[in-house]
Design a protein around this motif. Structure first.
Motif, mmCIF file in Angstrom:
data_model
loop_
_atom_site.group_PDB
_atom_site.id
_atom_site.type_symbol
_atom_site.label_atom_id
_atom_site.label_comp_id
_atom_site.label_asym_id
_atom_site.label_seq_id
_atom_site.Cartn_x
_atom_site.Cartn_y
_atom_site.Cartn_z
ATOM 1 N N LEU A 74 0.824 -1.208 0.000
ATOM 2 C CA LEU A 74 0.000 0.000 0.000
ATOM 3 C C LEU A 74 0.860 1.261 0.000
ATOM 4 N N GLY A 75 1.977 1.218 0.720
ATOM 5 C CA GLY A 75 2.891 2.358 0.735
ATOM 6 C C GLY A 75 3.449 2.641 -0.649
ATOM 7 N N LEU A 76 3.853 1.596 -1.347
ATOM 8 C CA LEU A 76 4.374 1.749 -2.712
ATOM 9 C C LEU A 76 3.290 2.256 -3.653
ATOM 10 N N LEU A 77 2.101 1.656 -3.580
ATOM 11 C CA LEU A 77 1.002 2.063 -4.468
ATOM 12 C C LEU A 77 0.579 3.505 -4.208
ATOM 13 N N ASN A 78 0.665 3.942 -2.963
ATOM 14 C CA ASN A 78 0.363 5.329 -2.622
ATOM 15 C C ASN A 78 1.442 6.254 -3.192
ATOM 16 N N GLU A 79 2.698 5.859 -3.053
ATOM 17 C CA GLU A 79 3.818 6.649 -3.574
ATOM 18 C C GLU A 79 3.727 6.819 -5.088
ATOM 19 N N LEU A 80 3.243 5.791 -5.778
ATOM 20 C CA LEU A 80 3.118 5.840 -7.233
ATOM 21 C C LEU A 80 1.782 6.434 -7.689
ATOM 22 N N HIS A 81 0.986 6.948 -6.746
ATOM 23 C CA HIS A 81 -0.307 7.579 -7.029
ATOM 24 C C HIS A 81 -1.294 6.614 -7.679
ATOM 25 N N ILE A 82 -1.249 5.359 -7.252
ATOM 26 C CA ILE A 82 -2.201 4.355 -7.716
ATOM 27 C C ILE A 82 -3.342 4.246 -6.714
ATOM 28 N N VAL A 83 -3.014 4.370 -5.429
ATOM 29 C CA VAL A 83 -4.035 4.406 -4.383
ATOM 30 C C VAL A 83 -3.897 5.723 -3.627
ATOM 31 N N ARG A 84 -4.949 6.073 -2.923
ATOM 32 C CA ARG A 84 -4.929 7.237 -2.034
ATOM 33 C C ARG A 84 -4.938 6.738 -0.600
ATOM 34 N N LYS A 85 -4.116 7.376 0.204
ATOM 35 C CA LYS A 85 -4.079 7.109 1.641
ATOM 36 C C LYS A 85 -4.819 8.264 2.303
ATOM 37 N N VAL A 86 -5.876 7.939 3.019
ATOM 38 C CA VAL A 86 -6.738 8.967 3.594
ATOM 39 C C VAL A 86 -6.947 8.684 5.075
ATOM 40 N N THR A 87 -6.855 9.732 5.884
ATOM 41 C CA THR A 87 -7.160 9.601 7.306
ATOM 42 C C THR A 87 -8.442 10.366 7.567
ATOM 43 N N PHE A 88 -9.441 9.649 8.048
ATOM 44 C CA PHE A 88 -10.736 10.262 8.322
ATOM 45 C C PHE A 88 -10.815 10.698 9.787
ATOM 46 N N THR A 93 -6.577 5.164 9.130
ATOM 47 C CA THR A 93 -5.988 5.380 7.821
ATOM 48 C C THR A 93 -6.563 4.335 6.881
ATOM 49 N N ARG A 94 -7.108 4.793 5.782
ATOM 50 C CA ARG A 94 -7.757 3.908 4.814
ATOM 51 C C ARG A 94 -7.160 4.135 3.432
ATOM 52 N N PHE A 95 -7.350 3.150 2.584
ATOM 53 C CA PHE A 95 -6.793 3.196 1.242
ATOM 54 C C PHE A 95 -7.886 2.910 0.225
ATOM 55 N N GLY A 96 -7.825 3.615 -0.899
ATOM 56 C CA GLY A 96 -8.764 3.384 -1.989
ATOM 57 C C GLY A 96 -8.077 3.710 -3.297
ATOM 58 N N LEU A 97 -8.547 3.111 -4.367
ATOM 59 C CA LEU A 97 -7.964 3.388 -5.682
ATOM 60 C C LEU A 97 -8.205 4.837 -6.065
ATOM 61 N N ARG A 98 -7.221 5.430 -6.679
ATOM 62 C CA ARG A 98 -7.369 6.794 -7.183
ATOM 63 C C ARG A 98 -8.256 6.789 -8.412
ATOM 64 N N ASP A 99 -8.986 7.853 -8.574
ATOM 65 C CA ASP A 99 -9.767 8.065 -9.782
ATOM 66 C C ASP A 99 -8.893 8.870 -10.724
ATOM 67 N N ASP A 100 -8.535 8.286 -11.844
ATOM 68 C CA ASP A 100 -7.620 8.940 -12.778
ATOM 69 C C ASP A 100 -8.177 10.236 -13.347
ATOM 70 N N ASP A 101 -9.480 10.444 -13.253
ATOM 71 C CA ASP A 101 -10.105 11.618 -13.851
ATOM 72 C C ASP A 101 -10.008 12.867 -12.983
ATOM 73 N N SER A 102 -9.470 12.757 -11.764
ATOM 74 C CA SER A 102 -9.514 13.885 -10.853
ATOM 75 C C SER A 102 -8.165 14.132 -10.196
#
Length: 167
Positions: A74-88, A93-102
């Protein structure tokens, strides 16, 4: 996505292939652990998950995986902007796929009763960004907007959401 009047639907396989290509461009291998982590995030309605939730979903199919492997992935995927790391607001801390359109993190509805987190269409925030630029000379680079409340079903104790025991 629309192209030339035809709706192009990107399948999970196509999305995985695109991500595999991005990893390879950055010198990383496409591993079973990375594939399984992304498959969990691509599941319908997976939304934002903690590393532990992702780990538990993978472990049921692939018992050899370790929690530290999921965190590193998840750390690597976040670094490569494939997933987003979000703290609510609940500090998870949660992870979700990035939307390429935004370029921005989409706003969220967070239910205090059941814990459900849903993305909100952010199109209406573009108008606010434009207004802030014109009225105040302020260029918005990013934002995080969460609406915290309860769904009507949760208020009526008929919640059918995934985590009805959430605080």
């Amino acid at each position: 996505m629309w192209e030339g009047g035809i709706c192009i639907i990107e399948t999970s396989v196509e999305k995985l292939n695109g991500i595999a290509h991005k990893l390879e461009l950055h010198g990383y291998k496409w591993t079973k652990q990375r594939t399984m982590t992304l498959e969990v995030l691509l599941e319908k309605d997976s939304g934002y998950l903690t590393a532990e939730e992702i780990f538990m979903r993978i472990k049921s199919k692939y018992p050899q995986i370790g929690l530290s492997t999921v965190y590193r992935t998840l750390g690597l995927l976040n670094e490569l902007h494939i997933v987003r790391k979000v703290t609510f607001n609940d500090k998870s801390t949660r992870f979700g796929l990035r939307d390429d359109d935004s370029d921005h993190l989409p706003p969220h509805l967070i239910c205090k009763a059941c814990g459900l987190i849903e993305k909100v269409n952010e199109d209406w925030l573009s108008e606010l960004e434009l207004h802030l630029r014109k009225e105040f000379g302020f260029q918005v680079f990013d934002y995080q907007l969460d609406f915290i409340g309860t769904y009507a079903e949760c208020n009526e104790n008929t919640c059918k959401k995934p985590n009805p025991s959430a605080p």
